[in-house]
Design an enzyme around this catalytic site. Structure first.
Site, PDB file in Angstrom:
ATOM      1  N   ASP A  35       0.830  -1.299   0.126  1.00 56.15           N
ATOM      2  CA  ASP A  35       0.046  -0.106  -0.175  1.00 56.15           C
ATOM      3  C   ASP A  35       0.811   1.178  -0.070  1.00 56.15           C
ATOM      4  OD1 ASP A  35       1.189   0.189   2.622  1.00 56.15           O
ATOM      5  OD2 ASP A  35      -0.668  -0.690   3.499  1.00 56.15           O
TER       6      ASP A  35
ATOM      7  N   ASP B  39       1.533   5.117   1.797  1.00 52.83           N
ATOM      8  CA  ASP B  39       1.213   5.894   2.699  1.00 52.83           C
ATOM      9  C   ASP B  39       1.744   7.533   2.115  1.00 52.83           C
ATOM     10  OD1 ASP B  39       0.185   4.146   4.373  1.00 52.83           O
ATOM     11  OD2 ASP B  39       2.183   3.691   5.338  1.00 52.83           O
TER      12      ASP B  39
ATOM     13  N   ASP C 144      10.385   4.409  12.540  1.00 57.75           N
ATOM     14  CA  ASP C 144      11.064   3.498  13.139  1.00 57.75           C
ATOM     15  C   ASP C 144      12.436   3.112  12.808  1.00 57.75           C
ATOM     16  OD1 ASP C 144       9.944   2.525  11.187  1.00 57.75           O
ATOM     17  OD2 ASP C 144       8.398   0.804  12.299  1.00 57.75           O
TER      18      ASP C 144
HETATM   19  P1  ATP Z   1       4.418  -2.858   5.328  1.00 57.87           P
HETATM   20  O1  ATP Z   1       4.916  -3.100   4.352  1.00 57.87           O
HETATM   21  O2  ATP Z   1       4.362  -3.728   6.429  1.00 57.87           O
HETATM   22  O3  ATP Z   1       3.034  -1.725   5.116  1.00 57.87           O
HETATM   23  P2  ATP Z   1       5.560  -0.099   6.150  1.00 57.87           P
HETATM   24  O4  ATP Z   1       6.899   0.146   6.683  1.00 57.87           O
HETATM   25  O5  ATP Z   1       4.637   0.367   5.223  1.00 57.87           O
HETATM   26  O6  ATP Z   1       5.522  -1.739   5.895  1.00 57.87           O
HETATM   27  P3  ATP Z   1       3.387   0.348   8.167  1.00 57.87           P
HETATM   28  O7  ATP Z   1       2.731  -0.165   9.392  1.00 57.87           O
HETATM   29  O8  ATP Z   1       2.404   0.451   7.130  1.00 57.87           O
HETATM   30  O9  ATP Z   1       4.682  -0.455   7.614  1.00 57.87           O
HETATM   31  O10 ATP Z   1       3.533   1.791   8.474  1.00 57.87           O
HETATM   32  C1  ATP Z   1       4.023   2.854   7.506  1.00 57.87           C
HETATM   33  C2  ATP Z   1       5.172   3.720   7.999  1.00 57.87           C
HETATM   34  O11 ATP Z   1       4.908   4.247   9.305  1.00 57.87           O
HETATM   35  C3  ATP Z   1       6.621   2.828   8.274  1.00 57.87           C
HETATM   36  O12 ATP Z   1       7.230   2.739   7.388  1.00 57.87           O
HETATM   37  C4  ATP Z   1       7.261   3.842   9.372  1.00 57.87           C
HETATM   38  O13 ATP Z   1       7.728   5.001   8.811  1.00 57.87           O
HETATM   39  C5  ATP Z   1       6.172   4.451  10.211  1.00 57.87           C
HETATM   40  N1  ATP Z   1       5.669   3.713  11.273  1.00 57.87           N
HETATM   41  C6  ATP Z   1       4.928   2.755  11.578  1.00 57.87           C
HETATM   42  N2  ATP Z   1       4.857   2.072  12.942  1.00 57.87           N
HETATM   43  C7  ATP Z   1       5.792   2.853  13.607  1.00 57.87           C
HETATM   44  C8  ATP Z   1       6.114   2.548  14.908  1.00 57.87           C
HETATM   45  N3  ATP Z   1       5.548   1.883  15.703  1.00 57.87           N
HETATM   46  N4  ATP Z   1       6.945   3.625  15.230  1.00 57.87           N
HETATM   47  C9  ATP Z   1       7.588   4.612  14.302  1.00 57.87           C
HETATM   48  N5  ATP Z   1       7.278   4.686  13.068  1.00 57.87           N
HETATM   49  C10 ATP Z   1       6.284   3.948  12.635  1.00 57.87           C
HETATM   50 MG    MG Z   2       2.361   0.049   4.750  1.00 57.16          MG
END
Ligand code: ATP
Ligand code: MG
Length: 441
Positions: free
Chosen positions: A64, A66, A142
């Site tokens: 997805d 963001d 993170d």
């Molecule tokens: P995925 O492929 O699983 O969606 P993702 O990196 O996009 O991986 P998400 O949970 O969708 O993970 O979160 C989007 C973004 O928000 C992350 O890439 C990170 O930058 C930030 N983020 C999410 N959770 C946290 C957290 N617990 N602490 C700090 N930053 C976070």
């Molecule tokens: Mg994501």
């Protein structure tokens, strides 16, 4: 200048122009582009961030997209008709474009624990709604590889934290001081292992050391949030590798305490878990559906079936023993990771059907074919057989009979039923007619 403790590898922001990176508009969903374009057109900053940018840079296919912006949630709401503001910990906008939902977040800043950013006494952040600059937004993410931005204004990738280098090196690095960042949000430790498994990255040594030390902090996390995280850990296509890492870093015990101890004590339990996860990974690779009911049926089976066996020894009848074992053991599981009822009920049905599938008693066996949970229970029986339980004959029987015409099924069942029962030395008086778990269907 940010405080020294919150900077990582790179000293200054880098803008990587379009010609020098792999993020192309062609690979960004039309809905995300539409949202970016609308924000940009209204004079706001509009960037993609997180997994979408990371996975595109690695040549993968993002789950997805963001969006990060300097528009406030209220401004976002005014720009998009189909927008909902959500979240308590983080206030976010969900913008619906066609069937897709794009998450749009206002840049967040560092905070000192004031009204809009509350810090728990143990360092945990419970509310995080202080708006900030793009750079501050990067710093509170993170991992460095998750803090890369694609800027819609000029198609550049923006890197404040050395994420590009870490992507090239295959390193998972915490932004800032790992101990501090994991105390703020212990779930980040699980995220670290999830990304390490998915991307096949190595965990940077300070980060690895912090995880080995701070696992206990996961006890403070609400069990409902942990359940969401468990699904991401095991149902993202890299469950087998993730399980290995969770055990290596000794975090499994905080998610699945009974699974952890069963795997330590019993090689069969270990094979069952790894096989269940390998099968789940394979199904996901083929775009087949998976359900937490099945996975949790496997996670808890060694403990539940062991307890049920003890109860049977004391004279309890099979189906009741299994029910009681589940009722005794589930509360401990729910305290760590809360499995919602909509999955706990089918999980127990999968267990209850195991006896009906293991006892082949002629034509009567066939009724189970119509049970709504037959397929999952059959898959589970095959899994147990694969993991080494002596159920190969039963698994083969159900595999064969499913393909057959109803008349043929009756002939097969009549032929196989009697033999199997004798072969297994079952005592009939323990299994009076009509005692089966799913008799109601
Ligand atoms: P995925 O492929 O699983 O969606 P993702 O990196 O996009 O991986 P998400 O949970 O969708 O993970 O979160 C989007 C973004 O928000 C992350 O890439 C990170 O930058 C930030 N983020 C999410 N959770 C946290 C957290 N617990 N602490 C700090 N930053 C976070
Ligand atoms: Mg994501």
């Amino acid at each position: 200048m940010p405080p020294a403790s919150s900077t990582t590898a790179a000293a200054e922001p880098r803008r990587i122009p379009r010609a020098e990176h792999a993020v192309s508009r062609e690979h960004i969903s039309a809905s995300a582009l539409q949202v970016l374009s609308r924000l940009h057109g209204a004079g706001h900053r509009a960037l993609l961030v997180g997994g979408g940018v990371r996975d595109l840079l690695l040549g993968g296919e993002p789950k997805d997209f963001d969006v990060a912006t300097d528009a406030t949630p209220e401004e976002i709401k005014r720009l998009f008709r189909s927008c909902r503001l959500i979240g308590r910990r983080f206030r976010l906008a969900h913008v619906r474009v066609g069937r897709e939902i794009i998450e749009v977040a206002t840049f967040r800043g560092e905070h000192d624990g004031g009204v809009d950013g509350e810090v728990h006494h143990d360092g945990r952040i419970v509310r995080d709604n202080v708006f900030g600059t793009l750079e501050e937004d990067a710093q509170r993410r993170d991992f460095s590889i998750n803090a890369l931005y694609y800027d819609f204004a000029d198609d550049a990738v923006v890197d404040f934290v050395g994420g590009m280098q870490d992507l090239r090196d295959g390193t998972l690095r915490v932004i800032g001081e790992p101990y501090k960042r994991f105390r703020e949000d212990p779930v980040r430790m699980l995220r670290a292992l999830r990304f390490a498994a998915k991307l096949n990255f190595s965990v940077q040594p300070d980060c690895a050391a912090a995880i080995r030390e701070l696992g206990e902090l996961l006890e403070e996390i609400p069990s409902a949030r942990l359940f969401e995280e468990v699904l991401k850990l095991f149902q993202s296509g890299y469950g087998e590798r993730t399980m290995e890492l969770l055990r290596e870093y000794d975090l499994l015990v905080y998610l699945l305490p009974m699974t952890d101890s069963a795997m330590r004590r019993d090689p069969f339990a270990e094979r069952l878990m790894m096989q269940a996860l390998a099968n789940t990974d394979a199904r996901l690779a083929e775009d087949k559906s998976v359900t937490p009911a099945f996975l949790f049926a496997a996670f808890l089976w060694p403990s539940v079936s062991r307890r049920a066996a003890e109860l049977r020894e004391r004279g309890e009848q099979a189906s009741a023993a299994l029910q009681q074992a589940a009722s005794e053991l589930m509360p401990a599981q729910q305290e760590a990771t809360a499995l919602p009822r909509r999955f706990a009920v089918p999980m127990r049905e999968i267990w209850q059907l195991q006896d009906r599938l293991a006892v082949l008693n002629g034509k009567r066996s066939l009724r189970v074919l119509g049970h709504p949970r037959f397929r999952a229970a059959y898959d589970f029986l095959c899994l147990r057989a694969e993991a080494g339980e002596k159920l190969q004959k039963e698994a083969a029987f159900w595999t064969e009979i499913q393909e057959q015409h109803p008349e043929q099924q009756v002939r097969t069942a009549s032929a196989t039923g009697g033999k199997s029962r004798r072969g297994r030395g079952r005592r009939r008086r323990r299994r009076p007619a009509g005692d089966s778990a799913a008799a109601s269907t």
